[in-house]
Design a protein around this motif. Structure first.
Motif, PDB file in Angstrom:
ATOM      1  N   ALA A  31       0.826  -1.212   0.000  1.00 23.13           N
ATOM      2  CA  ALA A  31       0.000   0.000   0.000  1.00 23.13           C
ATOM      3  C   ALA A  31       0.860   1.262   0.000  1.00 23.13           C
ATOM      4  N   ASP A  32       1.974   1.234   0.714  1.00 23.19           N
ATOM      5  CA  ASP A  32       2.838   2.412   0.778  1.00 23.19           C
ATOM      6  C   ASP A  32       3.843   2.467  -0.367  1.00 23.19           C
ATOM      7  N   GLY A  33       3.907   1.425  -1.176  1.00 22.89           N
ATOM      8  CA  GLY A  33       4.808   1.427  -2.318  1.00 22.89           C
ATOM      9  C   GLY A  33       6.272   1.423  -1.917  1.00 22.89           C
ATOM     10  N   LEU A  34       7.059   2.147  -2.674  1.00 26.10           N
ATOM     11  CA  LEU A  34       8.506   2.162  -2.508  1.00 26.10           C
ATOM     12  C   LEU A  34       8.916   3.035  -1.326  1.00 26.10           C
ATOM     13  N   ASP A  35       9.800   2.486  -0.493  1.00 25.64           N
ATOM     14  CA  ASP A  35      10.402   3.273   0.583  1.00 25.64           C
ATOM     15  C   ASP A  35      11.565   4.066   0.002  1.00 25.64           C
ATOM     16  N   TRP A  36      11.784   5.235   0.537  1.00 30.33           N
ATOM     17  CA  TRP A  36      12.854   6.108   0.024  1.00 30.33           C
ATOM     18  C   TRP A  36      14.049   6.102   0.968  1.00 30.33           C
ATOM     19  N   ASN A  37      14.389   4.922   1.490  1.00 24.75           N
ATOM     20  CA  ASN A  37      15.389   4.870   2.551  1.00 24.75           C
ATOM     21  C   ASN A  37      16.621   4.043   2.204  1.00 24.75           C
ATOM     22  N   ASN A  38      16.879   3.838   0.923  1.00 28.08           N
ATOM     23  CA  ASN A  38      18.118   3.122   0.609  1.00 28.08           C
ATOM     24  C   ASN A  38      18.854   3.843  -0.521  1.00 28.08           C
ATOM     25  N   TYR A  40      19.661   3.165  -3.508  1.00 26.13           N
ATOM     26  CA  TYR A  40      19.076   3.163  -4.850  1.00 26.13           C
ATOM     27  C   TYR A  40      17.795   3.971  -4.928  1.00 26.13           C
ATOM     28  N   SER A  41      16.898   3.770  -3.972  1.00 23.50           N
ATOM     29  CA  SER A  41      15.622   4.496  -4.045  1.00 23.50           C
ATOM     30  C   SER A  41      15.827   5.995  -3.874  1.00 23.50           C
ATOM     31  N   ALA A  42      16.803   6.388  -3.077  1.00 26.20           N
ATOM     32  CA  ALA A  42      17.055   7.820  -2.908  1.00 26.20           C
ATOM     33  C   ALA A  42      17.479   8.471  -4.225  1.00 26.20           C
ATOM     34  N   GLN A  43      18.123   7.716  -5.103  1.00 32.85           N
ATOM     35  CA  GLN A  43      18.553   8.269  -6.392  1.00 32.85           C
ATOM     36  C   GLN A  43      17.386   8.553  -7.327  1.00 32.85           C
ATOM     37  N   ILE A  44      16.258   7.891  -7.096  1.00 34.71           N
ATOM     38  CA  ILE A  44      15.088   8.089  -7.964  1.00 34.71           C
ATOM     39  C   ILE A  44      13.940   8.750  -7.200  1.00 34.71           C
ATOM     40  N   TYR A  45      14.286   9.400  -6.107  1.00 33.58           N
ATOM     41  CA  TYR A  45      13.288  10.091  -5.292  1.00 33.58           C
ATOM     42  C   TYR A  45      12.546  11.129  -6.149  1.00 33.58           C
ATOM     43  N   ASN A  46      11.249  11.149  -6.026  1.00 31.12           N
ATOM     44  CA  ASN A  46      10.354  12.045  -6.784  1.00 31.12           C
ATOM     45  C   ASN A  46      10.364  11.771  -8.287  1.00 31.12           C
ATOM     46  N   GLN A  47      10.812  10.582  -8.683  1.00 32.17           N
ATOM     47  CA  GLN A  47      10.860  10.240 -10.109  1.00 32.17           C
ATOM     48  C   GLN A  47       9.990   9.034 -10.451  1.00 32.17           C
ATOM     49  N   VAL A  48       9.173   8.587  -9.499  1.00 32.89           N
ATOM     50  CA  VAL A  48       8.375   7.377  -9.677  1.00 32.89           C
ATOM     51  C   VAL A  48       6.893   7.717  -9.563  1.00 32.89           C
ATOM     52  N   ALA A  49       6.116   7.252 -10.526  1.00 30.67           N
ATOM     53  CA  ALA A  49       4.659   7.407 -10.500  1.00 30.67           C
ATOM     54  C   ALA A  49       4.029   6.040 -10.226  1.00 30.67           C
ATOM     55  N   TYR A  50       2.740   6.044  -9.923  1.00 30.75           N
ATOM     56  CA  TYR A  50       1.990   4.814  -9.634  1.00 30.75           C
ATOM     57  C   TYR A  50       0.733   4.763 -10.492  1.00 30.75           C
ATOM     58  N   SER A 117      13.629   0.157   9.697  1.00 33.32           N
ATOM     59  CA  SER A 117      14.583   0.704   8.738  1.00 33.32           C
ATOM     60  C   SER A 117      14.959   2.122   9.138  1.00 33.32           C
ATOM     61  N   ILE A 118      16.145   2.532   8.773  1.00 32.46           N
ATOM     62  CA  ILE A 118      16.608   3.893   9.033  1.00 32.46           C
ATOM     63  C   ILE A 118      16.004   4.805   7.976  1.00 32.46           C
ATOM     64  N   GLU A 119      15.324   5.820   8.393  1.00 32.02           N
ATOM     65  CA  GLU A 119      14.717   6.767   7.461  1.00 32.02           C
ATOM     66  C   GLU A 119      15.760   7.778   6.994  1.00 32.02           C
ATOM     67  N   LEU A 120      15.614   8.245   5.779  1.00 35.48           N
ATOM     68  CA  LEU A 120      16.464   9.312   5.253  1.00 35.48           C
ATOM     69  C   LEU A 120      15.672  10.612   5.285  1.00 35.48           C
ATOM     70  N   SER A 121      16.340  11.687   5.586  1.00 34.07           N
ATOM     71  CA  SER A 121      15.669  12.986   5.620  1.00 34.07           C
ATOM     72  C   SER A 121      15.307  13.427   4.207  1.00 34.07           C
ATOM     73  N   GLU A 122      14.374  14.333   4.131  1.00 32.75           N
ATOM     74  CA  GLU A 122      13.986  14.921   2.843  1.00 32.75           C
ATOM     75  C   GLU A 122      15.209  15.539   2.162  1.00 32.75           C
ATOM     76  N   GLU A 123      16.040  16.210   2.936  1.00 28.96           N
ATOM     77  CA  GLU A 123      17.235  16.851   2.379  1.00 28.96           C
ATOM     78  C   GLU A 123      18.184  15.830   1.753  1.00 28.96           C
ATOM     79  N   ARG A 125      17.389  12.755   0.665  1.00 31.49           N
ATOM     80  CA  ARG A 125      16.738  12.176  -0.512  1.00 31.49           C
ATOM     81  C   ARG A 125      16.888  13.095  -1.720  1.00 31.49           C
ATOM     82  N   GLN A 126      16.644  14.370  -1.516  1.00 34.22           N
ATOM     83  CA  GLN A 126      16.753  15.326  -2.618  1.00 34.22           C
ATOM     84  C   GLN A 126      18.187  15.435  -3.115  1.00 34.22           C
ATOM     85  N   GLN A 127      19.153  15.404  -2.197  1.00 33.87           N
ATOM     86  CA  GLN A 127      20.559  15.472  -2.595  1.00 33.87           C
ATOM     87  C   GLN A 127      20.922  14.264  -3.434  1.00 33.87           C
ATOM     88  N   CYS A 128      20.501  13.082  -3.033  1.00 39.53           N
ATOM     89  CA  CYS A 128      20.824  11.859  -3.786  1.00 39.53           C
ATOM     90  C   CYS A 128      20.243  11.913  -5.194  1.00 39.53           C
TER      91      CYS A 128
END
Length: 162
Positions: A31-38, A40-50, A117-123, A125-128
């Motif tokens: 239901a929550d889809g992809l986590d943005w905490n690794n 690889y996922s941080a590199q595609i943050y805000n680049q994935v649609a559903y 899991s360790i969460e990544l900050s918005e900052e 994620r955006q940097q990655c």
């Protein structure tokens, strides 16, 4: 239905890839889809649609809804179904799909371990996403990953070339 929708309506989509891998489908079913905490996922943050699952994709009328879901993104998680990536070149589409796939694999593996899991900050994620240059045509547009994967296949079984 899926590939033709993108090819016919996204002028620069010269390559469309769609998979049903175990890890990709597992994340597509969450239901929550992809986590943005690794990594690889941080590199595609805000680049994935559903896109919501409508059953087996054979209905041409779904194409408009699929395109609306995709919007301006090059990565799409088809809920309960699988992953999709498009690119202007084969290497670009592949590296996008490969990065999304790795994101799903890491998430899937992390969820089997005890603890949160360790969460990544918005900052972070955006940097990655900002500094990940593997998708940028100025830096090869995925060609380095594509060639590395091709060398791996060549070493295992070069018969695909014939």
């Amino acid at each position: 239905v899926i590939h033709s929708a993108v090819h016919a309506n996204v002028p620069n989509a010269h390559c469309v890839m769609h998979t049903h891998t175990t890890a990709g489908m597992a994340v597509a079913c969450k239901a929550d889809g992809l986590d943005w905490n690794n990594f690889y996922s941080a590199q595609i943050y805000n680049q994935v649609a559903y896109h919501d699952f409508e059953g087996i994709t054979v209905n041409p009328e779904e194409q408009d809804r699929l395109l609306a879901s995709l919007g301006d993104k090059r990565l799409l998680i088809l809920r309960n179904h699988g992953l999709l990536a498009w690119g202007e070149t084969i290497p670009e589409a592949l590296v996008r799909l490969w990065t999304l796939q790795r994101s799903c694999e890491i998430q899937h593996a992390a969820e089997t371990l005890p603890g949160r899991s360790i969460e990544l900050s918005e900052e972070v994620r955006q940097q990655c996403a900002r500094v990940s240059l593997q998708f940028d045509p100025k830096y090869g547009g995925g060609r380095d990953v594509f060639e590395a994967l091709r060398r791996t296949v060549d070493a295992k079984d070069p018969s695909y070339r014939s």
